[in-house]
Enzyme design. Structure first.
Site, short mmCIF file in Angstrom:
data_model
loop_
_atom_site.label_atom_id
_atom_site.label_comp_id
_atom_site.label_asym_id
_atom_site.label_seq_id
_atom_site.Cartn_x
_atom_site.Cartn_y
_atom_site.Cartn_z
N GLU A 49 0.82 -1.22 0.00
CA GLU A 49 0.00 0.00 0.00
C GLU A 49 0.85 1.26 0.00
O GLU A 49 0.45 2.29 -0.57
CB GLU A 49 -0.95 0.02 1.20
CG GLU A 49 -2.10 -0.98 1.11
CD GLU A 49 -1.77 -2.32 1.76
OE1 GLU A 49 -2.69 -3.15 1.89
OE2 GLU A 49 -0.58 -2.53 2.14
N PHE A 111 -11.89 -7.09 13.86
CA PHE A 111 -10.77 -7.56 13.04
C PHE A 111 -10.45 -6.54 11.96
O PHE A 111 -11.32 -6.09 11.23
CB PHE A 111 -11.11 -8.91 12.41
CG PHE A 111 -10.03 -9.43 11.49
CD1 PHE A 111 -8.80 -9.83 11.98
CD2 PHE A 111 -10.26 -9.50 10.12
CE1 PHE A 111 -7.81 -10.30 11.14
CE2 PHE A 111 -9.27 -9.98 9.26
CZ PHE A 111 -8.04 -10.38 9.78
N GLN A 112 -9.20 -6.16 11.86
CA GLN A 112 -8.69 -5.17 10.91
C GLN A 112 -9.43 -3.84 10.99
O GLN A 112 -9.66 -3.17 10.00
CB GLN A 112 -8.73 -5.73 9.47
CG GLN A 112 -7.70 -6.84 9.25
CD GLN A 112 -7.47 -7.17 7.79
OE1 GLN A 112 -8.34 -6.97 6.94
NE2 GLN A 112 -6.28 -7.70 7.48
N LYS A 161 -17.70 -0.96 5.38
CA LYS A 161 -17.81 -2.07 4.43
C LYS A 161 -19.23 -2.24 3.90
O LYS A 161 -19.43 -2.48 2.70
CB LYS A 161 -17.33 -3.36 5.09
CG LYS A 161 -17.36 -4.57 4.17
CD LYS A 161 -16.82 -5.81 4.87
CE LYS A 161 -16.83 -7.02 3.92
NZ LYS A 161 -16.30 -8.25 4.58
N MET A 475 23.86 9.98 3.35
CA MET A 475 23.73 11.23 4.08
C MET A 475 23.94 11.04 5.57
O MET A 475 24.53 11.89 6.25
CB MET A 475 22.36 11.87 3.82
CG MET A 475 22.27 13.32 4.27
SD MET A 475 23.45 14.41 3.42
CE MET A 475 22.58 14.74 1.89
#
Length: 564
Positions: A49, A111-112, A161, A475
């Site tokens: 993602e 969940f999630q 959802k 760096m």
């Protein structure tokens, strides 16, 4: 027309002219992806993602359009956070759609489940939680309006959802009505008049261009203004490409790794005209001793940025698309011969640049990283898009690649996000398919999102990836050399990853350059190659990015010289 919420999302995107979405499917967005499948909506599935949101960001920077991302709930949304923050800090327009658990499960540690609106509130221009399907079309219309107007930025739309499956009589709004936000940033013309008056009094004016010039698409006006006045010009990292590179008094990037002439011009000017920049700490050095002899003007769309970092004498608050045409018109009708008045100052700054140009130690036995940038600069055409990751290679690219146009130099500026480059480059290529896209990255940065080599191969996306391989977090190691007694604490990259084999394992061709004599012929072959290609270039471990303004120092206290 009656349809489910998932199709309403896609129909809304069509109304907004979206031609591609970047994303990754998951449980909470399966209904959305089912409709995407049915409608054959253009979609690029990255391998993470974070890759999706950086790709959308690169697309937005290259095209000026709004980038769009899909992600599922929980880890899908939280994996977007770094990319959202990257876009927010650089004012890049994104609309990020995240799935949320169903309405009955919100707030129950399901969940999630993650409160992505709460998580992203500090790093978005606005965000929404949609719990009713009837709110979808209006919310999406507002989100695109907010993302692209005013000071651009990312907007998150979190959708429960069950909303994707619920039915709605789809009707897309024609207008947006947000209380307190009209998108109109017209200012007061008297403020522009004050800057014109200051120019009439000035003896040593200097223009300072930032990323706002690119975002507002006003570089033509700005170049005309600079030509009319005849004053020297410098840029921030985000403003590269906005000034005319053929102008002898255009000195490139100012600040921590800016050119000598750029930084000294700031310290010696008597009128500093900032356009579309916020005087970030990387360009000011010690704020109290920044441009000590100058009156300062700031053309800025965001009132919060006026007097935030640097005290301003002539603020011009408003959209550059409003202010720049007026400023240009006022200067063009002014009878003053600005160029004649400022010629001595202009010649003085040009002499500074001639006497102390950007340079580096030439070496016939090793490939110097700056030389790689210079050779690419010579080989590519004027429309080529350069993308970078973050680190030494980023600064060398900013110094030694001559950006000819806005939207040609794409990089993570304010957040400094390692791993940004590869996905941003693929997004830029999808946005501008007819332009060559070259990514400069390092052996540290490339590992952070190297899985997107697979995305390049899967979709046949043509990006040339040049890895400046110094076996260091460059760096970090430079600072450790200069300020921590050469204590290379966890900055030495002594692993055994073969980047050519890594790329080839994911379907991308690769090659390696070890000798200076191989550099130019190999780069020519790579740039002519049809399809993506990775070039692993071995460069010295201890080369420093110079000049450098150490922390706590003024811009005129640069560390100069050629690193050994």
């Amino acid at each position: 027309m009656l349809m489910n919420g998932a199709r309403a999302v896609l129909e809304s995107l069509k109304k907004e002219g979206v031609d591609v979405v970047f994303g990754y499917p998951g449980g909470a967005v399966l209904t959305l992806y089912d409709e995407l499948y049915k409608m054959k909506f253009p979609h690029i599935e990255t391998k993470h993602e974070q890759g999706a949101v950086h790709a959308a960001d690169g697309y937005a920077r290259a095209t000026g359009k709004v980038g769009v991302v899909f992600a599922t709930s929980g880890p899908g949304g939280t994996n977007l956070v770094t990319g959202i923050a990257t876009a927010y800090m650089d004012s890049i327009p994104l609309v990020c759609f995240t799935g949320q658990v169903g309405n009955p499960y919100i707030g129950k540690d399901s969940f999630q489940e993650a409160d992505i609106c709460g998580i992203t509130t500090p790093i978005t221009k606005y965000n929404y939680l949609v719990k009713n399907v009837k709110d979808l079309p209006r919310t999406i219309k507002e989100a695109f309006f907010i993302a692209r107007t005013g000071r651009p930025g990312p907007v998150v739309i979190d959708i429960a959802k069950d909303v994707f499956a619920a039915e709605v009589n789809f009707e897309y709004p024609k207008e947006v009505h947000r209380r307190g936000y009209t998108g109109d940033f017209t200012g007061n013309e008297k403020q522009i008049d004050a800057v014109v008056g200051a120019l009439r009094q000035a003896k040593r004016p200097l223009f300072f261009l930032g990323g706002g010039v690119t975002l507002a698409n006003v570089s033509d006006d700005v170049r005309a203004i600079i030509k009319r006045v005849g004053a020297p010009v410098v840029s921030t990292l985000m403003g590269l490409g906005c000034a005319d590179p053929t102008d002898d008094a255009s000195f490139g990037m100012a600040g921590m790794h800016g050119s000598y002439a750029a930084n000294m011009s700031i310290q010696e000017c008597d009128l500093l005209i900032g356009i579309g920049l916020r005087f970030d700490d990387r360009v000011t050095g010690v704020v109290d001793e920044f441009a000590p002899a100058a009156k300062i003007a700031q053309f800025e769309i965001d009132a919060a940025e006026i007097n935030k970092n640097v005290r301003v004498d002539y603020p011009v608050l408003g959209d550059l698309r409003w202010s720049m045409p007026i400023f240009r018109k006022e200067l063009e009708k002014d009878a003053a011969d600005f160029r004649a008045r400022f010629i001595k100052w202009r010649e003085y700054t040009i002499a500074m640049n001639d006497n102390k140009p950007l340079t580096y130690k030439k070496d016939t036995h090793r490939i110097m990283p700056e030389a790689v940038i210079e050779e690419v600069d010579k080989l590519v055409d004027d429309d080529t898009i350069i993308v970078t990751d973050v680190g030494q290679h980023q600064m060398w690219a900013a110094q030694f690649f001559r950006s000819r146009k806005p939207r040609q130099f794409i990089t993570s500026g304010s957040l400094g996000t390692m791993g940004y480059g590869l996905p941003a480059a693929l997004g830029a290529k999808l946005g501008e398919p007819n332009k060559t896209v070259v990514l400069f990255t390092g052996d540290g940065s490339i590992m952070m999102n190297c899985q997107e080599f697979s995305t390049l191969a899967d979709y046949g996306i043509d990006v040339k990836v040049i890895i400046l391989h110094n076996h260091m977090l460059g760096m970090v190691a430079q600072w450790q050399r200069l300020f921590y007694n050469h204590h290379y604490a966890e900055s030495e990259l002594n692993g055994h990853t073969d980047f050519v084999k890594l790329a080839e394992a994911m379907g991308v061709d690769g090659c390696r350059i070890n000798e200076p004599s191989e550099l130019v012929p190999t780069l020519k072959k790579v740039l002519e190659h049809k399809g993506s290609m990775v070039v692993d270039v071995t460069v010295p471990e201890t080369e420093d990015v110079l000049p450098m303004v150490p922390g706590g120092k003024r811009l005129d206290e640069m560390v100069m010289g050629v690193s050994e």
